[in-house]
Write an enzyme that holds these catalytic residues in place. Structure first.
Site, short mmCIF file in Angstrom:
data_model
loop_
_atom_site.label_atom_id
_atom_site.label_comp_id
_atom_site.label_asym_id
_atom_site.label_seq_id
_atom_site.Cartn_x
_atom_site.Cartn_y
_atom_site.Cartn_z
N GLU A 176 0.82 -1.22 0.00
CA GLU A 176 0.00 0.00 0.00
C GLU A 176 0.85 1.27 0.00
O GLU A 176 1.27 1.74 1.05
CB GLU A 176 -0.92 0.03 1.23
N LYS A 218 -2.47 -1.98 -3.17
CA LYS A 218 -3.51 -1.10 -2.62
C LYS A 218 -3.08 0.34 -2.84
O LYS A 218 -2.39 0.93 -2.01
CB LYS A 218 -3.72 -1.40 -1.13
P1 13P Z 1 -9.20 4.57 3.91
O1 13P Z 1 -10.07 3.78 2.98
O2 13P Z 1 -9.95 5.28 5.00
O3 13P Z 1 -8.23 5.44 3.17
O4 13P Z 1 -8.31 3.52 4.70
C1 13P Z 1 -7.74 2.48 4.00
C2 13P Z 1 -6.58 2.00 4.75
O5 13P Z 1 -6.49 0.83 5.06
C3 13P Z 1 -5.53 2.96 5.09
O6 13P Z 1 -4.36 2.29 5.35
#
Ligand code: 13P
Length: 341
Positions: A176, A218
């Site tokens: 991510e 992600k």
């Molecule tokens: P949000 O969808 O609120 O951005 O959070 C996703 C997430 O896992 C952040 O690390």
């Protein structure tokens, strides 16, 4: 092992399903609880999350849940361990394994994600507790002169080393790299920063010999900055997001699950739908779905407000958002469905 990882990754991004990110750190969830007037204790966090996870039909739209360290060790009111409760519904338990952000010395406003020390041992424990995938979040800010190449590289290298450890220890890594939407920049600036970030990340993943088939990306959607006077339409968001992904993400990656990043819940759903509608026409190779925290939880949390009598309404609103996002993940959402529901 690698076959098993490929199967888990495929289940995580099964058609019409996405991930529920419920891995807010104790500090983050405290802020969110405060907004709705709920006292934040270990028990209130447990109750709230149990309420979400036991929502009827959640498994129709949610393939996996990302847990925080505290939650993966907790039990439901009937004594069932939370990971077991999820697995019994066919929902894969996952776990956030990074240890949060620290300032990058000499790089004002830039941050670095920590948590690699001892990670292998922690992953073994999480696997024993039932987790089958993990998440590590790197954060990239946009501003005057940033992101710098040093910040991009430092975060990409950490993501790659995390991903390798996950694959060796039997968990699918969610990689991510989040380019933040904070700022007055336009969508083109976000596109450039997102592309630079993803280039750096996949370069590092390749150099560290990560199996692209055994991971999930992600990313952020490519958006106008929050304070940008001109906000891009879902159509533009879809164009820019797919352009960035097609230029940087290998075909072997099975799925891409977007974070919501602070968009409103309906905006996140509309943008995910536009992305999928265009992706189908382009025949992009990956499943494109959601891994939302705020865009799934904002409405149930506001309805719940810590009261047992609000649980049914809160669960219904979680299911509504999950269902609409499941539709958006297939390009089948229409804003009219918000009213109908
Ligand atoms: P949000 O969808 O609120 O951005 O959070 C996703 C997430 O896992 C952040 O690390």
């Amino acid at each position: 092992m690698s076959n098993e990882l490929a199967q888990i990754a495929a289940r995580m991004v099964a058609p019409g399903k996405g991930l529920l990110a419920a891995d807010e750190s104790s500090g983050t969830i405290e802020k969110r609880f405060k907004n709705v007037g709920v006292e934040c204790t270990e028990e209130s966090r447990r109750e709230y999350r149990e309420m979400l996870f036991t929502a009827p039909d959640l498994e129709k739209y949610i393939s996996g849940v990302i847990l925080f360290d505290e939650t993966i060790r907790q039990t439901a009111s009937d004594g069932t361990p939370i990971p077991e409760l999820l697995a019994a519904k066919g929902i894969i338990p996952g776990i956030k394994v990074d240890k949060g952000l620290v300032d990058l010395p000499f790089f004002p406003s830039e941050r670095f994600t920590q948590g690699l020390d001892g990670l292998g041992g922690r992953l073994d424990e999480y696997h024993r507790l039932g987790a089958r995938f993990a998440k590590w979040r790197a954060v990239i800010a946009i501003g005057e002169g940033i992101p710098t190449s040093q910040c991009l590289r430092a975060n990409a290298e950490a993501l790659a080393r995390y991903a390798g450890l996950c694959q060796v220890h039997g968990l699918v890594p969610i990689v991510e790299p989040e380019v933040l939407m904070d700022g007055a920049h336009d969508i083109e600036t976000c596109r450039r920063a997102t592309e630079a970030t993803l280039h750096e990340v996949f370069d590092a993943l390749g150099r560290y010999r990560i199996g692209f088939k055994h991971m999930i990306l992600k990313p952020n959607m490519v958006l106008s900055g929050t304070d940008c006077p001109r906000q891009a339409s879902p159509d533009e968001v879809a164009d820019m997001t797919l352009t960035s992904l097609r230029r940087t993400v290998p075909v072997a990656v099975p799925g891409i699950a977007f974070l919501s990043g602070g968009q409103s819940d309906t905006a996140a759903t509309a943008n995910l739908n536009a992305i999928n509608a265009k992706a189908q026409a382009m025949k992009t190779p990956w499943t494109l779905t959601f891994s939302f925290s705020r865009a799934l939880q904002a409405s149930p949390m506001a309805l719940w407000r810590g009261r047992a009598e609000n649980e049914t309404a809160a669960r219904q609103s979680l299911i509504q958002r999950a269902r609409l996002n499941g539709a958006a993940a297939q390009g089948k959402y229409d804003p009219g469905m918000e009213q109908a529901a």
